[in-house]
Motif scaffolding. Sequence first.
Motif, mmCIF file in Angstrom:
data_model
loop_
_atom_site.group_PDB
_atom_site.id
_atom_site.type_symbol
_atom_site.label_atom_id
_atom_site.label_comp_id
_atom_site.label_asym_id
_atom_site.label_seq_id
_atom_site.Cartn_x
_atom_site.Cartn_y
_atom_site.Cartn_z
ATOM 1 N N ALA A 107 -20.439 9.010 25.267
ATOM 2 C CA ALA A 107 -19.351 9.286 26.202
ATOM 3 C C ALA A 107 -19.850 10.189 27.316
ATOM 4 C CB ALA A 107 -18.173 9.944 25.488
ATOM 5 N N THR A 123 -13.710 9.860 32.692
ATOM 6 C CA THR A 123 -14.430 9.709 31.435
ATOM 7 C C THR A 123 -14.818 8.249 31.242
ATOM 8 O OG1 THR A 123 -12.376 9.370 30.190
ATOM 9 C CG2 THR A 123 -13.216 11.625 30.332
ATOM 10 N N ARG A 124 -15.830 8.056 30.431
ATOM 11 C CA ARG A 124 -16.272 6.695 30.085
ATOM 12 C C ARG A 124 -16.852 6.728 28.694
ATOM 13 N NH1 ARG A 124 -21.124 4.008 30.882
ATOM 14 N NH2 ARG A 124 -21.962 5.753 32.069
ATOM 15 N N TYR A 125 -16.691 5.625 27.959
ATOM 16 C CA TYR A 125 -17.097 5.573 26.562
ATOM 17 C C TYR A 125 -17.923 4.325 26.258
ATOM 18 C CZ TYR A 125 -13.408 9.058 26.097
ATOM 19 O OH TYR A 125 -12.623 10.180 26.241
ATOM 20 N N ALA A 126 -18.766 4.447 25.264
ATOM 21 C CA ALA A 126 -19.418 3.277 24.698
ATOM 22 C C ALA A 126 -18.361 2.417 24.013
ATOM 23 C CB ALA A 126 -20.488 3.696 23.700
ATOM 24 N N ASP A 127 -18.564 1.116 24.039
ATOM 25 C CA ASP A 127 -17.589 0.210 23.427
ATOM 26 C C ASP A 127 -17.387 0.518 21.946
ATOM 27 O OD1 ASP A 127 -18.507 -2.767 25.354
ATOM 28 O OD2 ASP A 127 -17.174 -1.086 25.825
ATOM 29 N N SER A 128 -18.440 0.977 21.292
ATOM 30 C CA SER A 128 -18.379 1.211 19.845
ATOM 31 C C SER A 128 -17.455 2.364 19.462
ATOM 32 C CB SER A 128 -19.777 1.480 19.300
ATOM 33 O OG SER A 128 -20.360 2.597 19.946
ATOM 34 N N VAL A 129 -17.134 3.245 20.411
ATOM 35 C CA VAL A 129 -16.289 4.402 20.087
ATOM 36 C C VAL A 129 -14.991 4.423 20.870
ATOM 37 C CG1 VAL A 129 -18.382 5.722 19.580
ATOM 38 C CG2 VAL A 129 -17.257 6.009 21.799
ATOM 39 N N LYS A 130 -14.830 3.493 21.782
ATOM 40 C CA LYS A 130 -13.637 3.472 22.636
ATOM 41 C C LYS A 130 -12.374 3.371 21.780
ATOM 42 C CE LYS A 130 -14.634 1.359 26.338
ATOM 43 N NZ LYS A 130 -14.926 0.292 27.334
ATOM 44 N N GLY A 131 -11.403 4.214 22.100
ATOM 45 C CA GLY A 131 -10.163 4.223 21.343
ATOM 46 C C GLY A 131 -10.183 5.124 20.124
ATOM 47 N N ARG A 132 -11.362 5.585 19.720
ATOM 48 C CA ARG A 132 -11.482 6.466 18.545
ATOM 49 C C ARG A 132 -11.963 7.868 18.933
ATOM 50 N NH1 ARG A 132 -15.172 5.413 14.742
ATOM 51 N NH2 ARG A 132 -16.613 4.356 16.169
ATOM 52 N N THR A 139 -12.680 10.943 21.918
ATOM 53 C CA THR A 139 -12.196 11.480 23.181
ATOM 54 C C THR A 139 -13.082 12.632 23.626
ATOM 55 O OG1 THR A 139 -9.906 10.914 22.617
ATOM 56 C CG2 THR A 139 -10.243 12.494 24.407
#
Length: 114
Positions: A49, A58-67, A69
């Motif tokens: 992230a 902010t930006r996240y890796a797909d593997s952690v998006k939604g989980r 912050t």
Amino acid sequence: QVQLVESGGGLVQDGGSLRLSCAASGRTFSRYRMDWFRQAPGKEREFVATISSSGGTTRYADSVKGRFTISRDNAKNTVYLQMNSLKPEDTAVYYCYARDIGTWGQGTQVTVSS
């Protein structure tokens, strides 16, 4: 010279939560975009992230998006990573990174048991 110190890692069960902190020394922390990376055994370090200097983007890796912050408190010179719904595949050493100055923290171990 900025130094970064991570904390908050530990052992948690599948589905649990942890909050990592990365405390920075120095008075220029608020200028820097901050990242979290992780490295699992036998794997390359991977992006998790990122957060802009103001905290507005902010930006996240797909593997952690939604989980996960990412957030920051510039008054406390600290960036956080709230990790919810943890999975065994999240097990890794987590590092914070001040990309603009190329500075890494020492890392904190996160272990998720199944």
